[in-house]
Design a protein around this motif. Structure first.
Motif, PDB file in Angstrom:
ATOM      1  N   ARG B  94      65.672  63.424  45.961  1.00 25.03           N
ATOM      2  CA  ARG B  94      64.356  63.405  46.611  1.00 25.03           C
ATOM      3  C   ARG B  94      64.527  63.902  48.031  1.00 25.03           C
ATOM      4  NH1 ARG B  94      63.416  58.418  43.697  1.00 25.03           N
ATOM      5  NH2 ARG B  94      63.510  57.083  45.537  1.00 25.03           N
ATOM      6  N   GLY B  95      64.150  65.141  48.243  1.00 32.11           N
ATOM      7  CA  GLY B  95      64.328  65.738  49.552  1.00 32.11           C
ATOM      8  C   GLY B  95      65.793  65.931  49.834  1.00 32.11           C
ATOM      9  N   VAL B  96      66.230  65.443  50.965  1.00 25.40           N
ATOM     10  CA  VAL B  96      67.628  65.600  51.342  1.00 25.40           C
ATOM     11  C   VAL B  96      68.492  64.521  50.695  1.00 25.40           C
ATOM     12  CG1 VAL B  96      69.188  65.858  53.286  1.00 25.40           C
ATOM     13  CG2 VAL B  96      66.790  66.492  53.529  1.00 25.40           C
ATOM     14  N   TRP B  97      67.835  63.452  50.290  1.00 26.06           N
ATOM     15  CA  TRP B  97      68.609  62.321  49.788  1.00 26.06           C
ATOM     16  C   TRP B  97      68.742  62.328  48.270  1.00 26.06           C
ATOM     17  CZ3 TRP B  97      65.033  61.834  53.774  1.00 26.06           C
ATOM     18  CH2 TRP B  97      65.578  61.508  55.025  1.00 26.06           C
ATOM     19  N   VAL B  98      69.824  61.732  47.803  1.00 20.92           N
ATOM     20  CA  VAL B  98      70.032  61.567  46.367  1.00 20.92           C
ATOM     21  C   VAL B  98      70.092  60.086  46.055  1.00 20.92           C
ATOM     22  CG1 VAL B  98      71.598  61.966  44.440  1.00 20.92           C
ATOM     23  CG2 VAL B  98      71.234  63.756  46.135  1.00 20.92           C
ATOM     24  N   TYR B  99      69.279  59.668  45.103  1.00 21.90           N
ATOM     25  CA  TYR B  99      69.241  58.266  44.715  1.00 21.90           C
ATOM     26  C   TYR B  99      69.872  58.069  43.350  1.00 21.90           C
ATOM     27  CZ  TYR B  99      66.057  57.620  48.625  1.00 21.90           C
ATOM     28  OH  TYR B  99      65.517  57.589  49.876  1.00 21.90           O
ATOM     29  N   TYR B 100      70.689  57.056  43.248  1.00 18.69           N
ATOM     30  CA  TYR B 100      71.289  56.713  41.964  1.00 18.69           C
ATOM     31  C   TYR B 100      70.667  55.411  41.457  1.00 18.69           C
ATOM     32  CZ  TYR B 100      74.832  60.334  42.328  1.00 18.69           C
ATOM     33  OH  TYR B 100      75.473  61.544  42.408  1.00 18.69           O
ATOM     34  N   ARG B 101      70.401  55.399  40.157  1.00 22.33           N
ATOM     35  CA  ARG B 101      69.756  54.235  39.551  1.00 22.33           C
ATOM     36  C   ARG B 101      70.593  53.745  38.377  1.00 22.33           C
ATOM     37  NH1 ARG B 101      64.653  52.169  39.213  1.00 22.33           N
ATOM     38  NH2 ARG B 101      63.924  53.752  40.689  1.00 22.33           N
ATOM     39  N   ALA B 102      70.771  52.447  38.281  1.00 30.38           N
ATOM     40  CA  ALA B 102      71.573  51.871  37.200  1.00 30.38           C
ATOM     41  C   ALA B 102      70.829  51.963  35.874  1.00 30.38           C
ATOM     42  CB  ALA B 102      71.908  50.420  37.513  1.00 30.38           C
ATOM     43  N   ARG B 103      71.545  52.342  34.840  1.00 29.43           N
ATOM     44  CA  ARG B 103      70.946  52.364  33.500  1.00 29.43           C
ATOM     45  C   ARG B 103      71.266  51.038  32.823  1.00 29.43           C
ATOM     46  NH1 ARG B 103      71.985  56.850  29.673  1.00 29.43           N
ATOM     47  NH2 ARG B 103      69.998  56.131  28.868  1.00 29.43           N
ATOM     48  N   GLN B 104      70.294  50.158  32.854  1.00 27.31           N
ATOM     49  CA  GLN B 104      70.514  48.803  32.352  1.00 27.31           C
ATOM     50  C   GLN B 104      70.972  48.792  30.897  1.00 27.31           C
ATOM     51  OE1 GLN B 104      70.573  46.300  34.292  1.00 27.31           O
ATOM     52  NE2 GLN B 104      69.557  47.083  36.140  1.00 27.31           N
ATOM     53  N   GLN B 105      70.459  49.725  30.107  1.00 24.88           N
ATOM     54  CA  GLN B 105      70.820  49.738  28.683  1.00 24.88           C
ATOM     55  C   GLN B 105      72.315  49.948  28.505  1.00 24.88           C
ATOM     56  OE1 GLN B 105      68.662  53.150  27.090  1.00 24.88           O
ATOM     57  NE2 GLN B 105      67.690  53.443  29.069  1.00 24.88           N
ATOM     58  N   ALA B 106      72.868  50.818  29.351  1.00 28.55           N
ATOM     59  CA  ALA B 106      74.297  51.097  29.233  1.00 28.55           C
ATOM     60  C   ALA B 106      75.105  49.851  29.550  1.00 28.55           C
ATOM     61  CB  ALA B 106      74.689  52.230  30.172  1.00 28.55           C
ATOM     62  N   LEU B 107      74.727  49.163  30.611  1.00 25.39           N
ATOM     63  CA  LEU B 107      75.403  47.914  30.960  1.00 25.39           C
ATOM     64  C   LEU B 107      75.251  46.902  29.832  1.00 25.39           C
ATOM     65  CD1 LEU B 107      74.676  47.259  34.739  1.00 25.39           C
ATOM     66  CD2 LEU B 107      76.849  47.751  33.630  1.00 25.39           C
ATOM     67  N   ALA B 108      74.045  46.827  29.312  1.00 20.58           N
ATOM     68  CA  ALA B 108      73.781  45.868  28.236  1.00 20.58           C
ATOM     69  C   ALA B 108      74.634  46.175  27.016  1.00 20.58           C
ATOM     70  CB  ALA B 108      72.298  45.900  27.875  1.00 20.58           C
ATOM     71  N   ALA B 109      74.842  47.466  26.753  1.00 19.26           N
ATOM     72  CA  ALA B 109      75.638  47.853  25.590  1.00 19.26           C
ATOM     73  C   ALA B 109      77.055  47.312  25.704  1.00 19.26           C
ATOM     74  CB  ALA B 109      75.660  49.375  25.451  1.00 19.26           C
ATOM     75  N   ILE B 110      77.640  47.487  26.865  1.00 16.94           N
ATOM     76  CA  ILE B 110      78.992  46.969  27.070  1.00 16.94           C
ATOM     77  C   ILE B 110      78.990  45.457  26.999  1.00 16.94           C
ATOM     78  CG2 ILE B 110      80.974  46.944  28.594  1.00 16.94           C
ATOM     79  CD1 ILE B 110      80.009  49.452  29.869  1.00 16.94           C
ATOM     80  N   GLY B 111      78.033  44.871  27.686  1.00 16.96           N
ATOM     81  CA  GLY B 111      77.949  43.409  27.699  1.00 16.96           C
ATOM     82  C   GLY B 111      77.790  42.837  26.314  1.00 16.96           C
ATOM     83  N   ALA B 112      76.965  43.504  25.504  1.00 16.91           N
ATOM     84  CA  ALA B 112      76.724  43.027  24.144  1.00 16.91           C
ATOM     85  C   ALA B 112      78.004  43.081  23.327  1.00 16.91           C
ATOM     86  CB  ALA B 112      75.646  43.872  23.482  1.00 16.91           C
ATOM     87  N   LEU B 113      78.805  44.071  23.607  1.00 15.74           N
ATOM     88  CA  LEU B 113      80.043  44.218  22.848  1.00 15.74           C
ATOM     89  C   LEU B 113      81.080  43.185  23.267  1.00 15.74           C
ATOM     90  CD1 LEU B 113      81.562  46.206  20.854  1.00 15.74           C
ATOM     91  CD2 LEU B 113      82.698  46.984  22.920  1.00 15.74           C
ATOM     92  N   ILE B 114      81.301  43.101  24.543  1.00 17.51           N
ATOM     93  CA  ILE B 114      82.358  42.246  25.061  1.00 17.51           C
ATOM     94  C   ILE B 114      81.983  40.781  25.010  1.00 17.51           C
ATOM     95  CG2 ILE B 114      83.754  41.688  27.066  1.00 17.51           C
ATOM     96  CD1 ILE B 114      84.252  44.348  25.639  1.00 17.51           C
ATOM     97  N   GLY B 115      80.879  40.479  25.663  1.00 14.81           N
ATOM     98  CA  GLY B 115      80.501  39.084  25.753  1.00 14.81           C
ATOM     99  C   GLY B 115      79.341  38.818  24.834  1.00 14.81           C
ATOM    100  N   CYS B 116      78.193  38.617  25.430  1.00 10.65           N
ATOM    101  CA  CYS B 116      77.031  38.309  24.630  1.00 10.65           C
ATOM    102  C   CYS B 116      75.793  38.575  25.446  1.00 10.65           C
ATOM    103  CB  CYS B 116      77.041  36.850  24.219  1.00 10.65           C
ATOM    104  SG  CYS B 116      75.542  36.338  23.404  1.00 10.65           S
ATOM    105  N   THR B 117      74.936  39.434  24.922  1.00 11.21           N
ATOM    106  CA  THR B 117      73.694  39.695  25.622  1.00 11.21           C
ATOM    107  C   THR B 117      72.523  39.280  24.752  1.00 11.21           C
ATOM    108  OG1 THR B 117      74.683  41.590  26.694  1.00 11.21           O
ATOM    109  CG2 THR B 117      72.305  41.423  26.776  1.00 11.21           C
ATOM    110  N   PRO B 118      71.662  38.437  25.281  1.00 12.35           N
ATOM    111  CA  PRO B 118      70.462  38.061  24.542  1.00 12.35           C
ATOM    112  C   PRO B 118      69.473  39.208  24.575  1.00 12.35           C
ATOM    113  CG  PRO B 118      70.495  37.010  26.702  1.00 12.35           C
ATOM    114  CD  PRO B 118      71.736  37.814  26.595  1.00 12.35           C
ATOM    115  N   ILE B 119      69.318  39.890  23.441  1.00 12.19           N
ATOM    116  CA  ILE B 119      68.450  41.065  23.415  1.00 12.19           C
ATOM    117  C   ILE B 119      67.023  40.686  23.051  1.00 12.19           C
ATOM    118  CG2 ILE B 119      68.099  43.319  22.360  1.00 12.19           C
ATOM    119  CD1 ILE B 119      71.008  43.571  21.938  1.00 12.19           C
TER     120      ILE B 119
END
Lengths: 119, 119
Positions: B94-119
């Motif tokens: 956006r203009g001169v700046w670059v913003y990064y946003r977390a993809r919650q689904q990706a985090l959830a995917a790992i979490g669901a595999l390793i630990g436990c995510t209430p979907i």
DNA sequence: ACGAGACATTGACGGCTGTCAATATAGAGG
DNA sequence: CCTCTATATTGACAGCCGTCAATGTCTCGT
């Protein structure tokens, strides 16, 4: 070892979703958890871990594990050592056989950080 | 990309704790998830991810992130690229700046595999 | 157009990683 | 004791990883 676990379990026990999204990790926390994740961040070790964790009695003998891969025995032994030194599995030698057992707390620690574990 | 996510979300939605302990991962599953974990299995990238995810609006500008580390700007840029190519963060210029946003689904995917995510 | 600021890319370097072949160790059974 | 079987260790090799300095690219003001 449980040093990495200690950093996660105390405060975040109550909070539910993703400490990672709740507040920024401290440098110390990140440096404690990264090795655990790094140990698990390999296709072979992920399968090893799941084979061990899902095996009868929560433990598996190396001879069982070797057969599940098209890799040399020393390579599997190496990966098991990595998992063991990271504190993800326990080693138990019984006679000629060696049994590896998943350390649920370690898995839970990562899960609690990344996703969400109901403790 | 969401290819890795697709492998996890379908069947395990209902089950609660640790698919890793429930049944062994297939080779395919392991090879899909390992890169996601590998991208996150670094102290700097773990902190970057948590800084981004916990920032106001779920996104953070690179200029904010740089200041949080004693590392060169290209190094941070490199780590952000790794996170982005793994599908863990989205990029938005956006203009001169670059913003990064977390993809919650990706985090959830790992979490669901390793630990436990209430979907 | 020009300069400055924000971010990315390139190239280089040491160090770590995954794999195997060869070898070592250590129990069990004869 | 000696051998067989199960597992670990060593040494070697190619390839990847984290970091930086230098440079490139884009965009906004002026």
């Amino acid at each position: 070892m449980s040093t990495a676990l200690a950093l996660l379990t105390p405060a975040d026990s109550a909070a539910c979703c993703s400490p990672l999204s709740a507040q920024p990790l401290t440098t110390e926390q990140a440096e404690q958890v990264a090795p655990l994740m790094k140990a698990l961040a390999d296709p072979v070790r992920l399968r090893l871990m799941s084979l061990i964790a899902s095996h009868d009695g929560g433990e598996a003998c190396v001879c069982d594990l070797n057969d599940a891969f098209d890799l040399s025995q020393p390579t599997i032994s190496h990966h098991l050592k990595v998992l063991h030194e990271a504190g993800l599995v326990d080693r138990d030698k019984r006679g000629v056989w060696v049994y590896y057992r998943a350390r649920q707390q370690a898995l839970a620690a990562i899960g609690a950080l990344i996703g969400c574990t109901p403790i």
